[in-house]
Scaffold this active site. Sequence first.
Site, PDB file in Angstrom:
ATOM      1  CG  LEU A 170      -3.010 -10.533   2.417  1.00 15.31           C
ATOM      2  CD1 LEU A 170      -2.251 -11.827   2.149  1.00 15.31           C
ATOM      3  CD2 LEU A 170      -3.329 -10.401   3.900  1.00 15.31           C
ATOM      4  CG  ASP A 194      -2.852  -0.849  11.048  1.00 20.29           C
ATOM      5  OD1 ASP A 194      -2.666  -0.719  12.276  1.00 20.29           O
ATOM      6  OD2 ASP A 194      -2.921  -1.955  10.480  1.00 20.29           O
ATOM      7  CG  ASN A 253       1.683  -0.743   5.334  1.00 21.06           C
ATOM      8  OD1 ASN A 253       2.306  -1.367   6.176  1.00 21.06           O
ATOM      9  ND2 ASN A 253       0.370  -0.717   5.297  1.00 21.06           N
TER      10      ASN A 253
END
Length: 282
Positions: A182, A63, A137
């Site tokens: 998260l 990623d 992100n």
Amino acid sequence: MRTFYIIANSDKDENLTLSYEIADYLTSQGKHCIIHRKDQEGMALHSQLLNEEVEGILVLGGDGTLLRAARELADRRIPFLGINLGHLGYLAEIERQNVQAALESLIADEYTIEDRMMLSGSVYVDGVKKGQDVALNDIVINRFESLRVVDYKVYVNGQYLNSFTADGIIVSTPTGSTGYSLSAGGPIISPTAAMLVLTPVCPHTLNSRSIVFSGDDRIRIQIGEGRRCGVDEACVAFDGDVYVRMKTGDYVEIQKSTEVTRIMKINQVSFLEVLRNKLSRN
């Protein structure tokens, strides 16, 4: 698709073995393929190679490799396909063993494209804009060097919201909601949504929670005064890569970017299924 551009993380694709295998296969199918090497020290994309004929960008790595490519090529609007050679890939959909099947789907134009929201951040130091960048992100403001918590003053659309005494503040996109946000206790949001998520990092309070804002909102985060009216230092990071130092009084303006990242989807599986499979690995 006929013309492809490969961005390879050579740390994960040793000797670019898989990259050359992909290029050879595409060439054998009458396609054109350009390989660009991404080294650990950094990636300087050769824009002159990305001419109007390039229809798809294949990103080999994890990623992180795709995030950097998405930022550096945000204005090109060319769709990405991530091939996961790392441990955990939310953005990199294709695993190594499924590469050939994915290439066959691309050649046959059997894929869909998701537009992912990006963030735009402008950093103001001493009242003057010092830097600007985009992020797929998140944009993170964190303490710099000192182990003390920092006071972050948050304004939304010009109106004061609250002050957070914390290690840092994360502003993430829905795509980034499964990343650092998260880990800091933020919610998971469907990646095709358009909203901003603000999450304090290790707040010095018992009742701080993430706050979800509309994609049309504009967030300003200002560095407050340090202890005994001193100067605190912080830094802002775009997708964990580009860093700009800040101090008391400086601030960053964050809003939805006009650019989007286009992600190619080969496997027609739902976000919930992908999430379940990824989280079950932990």
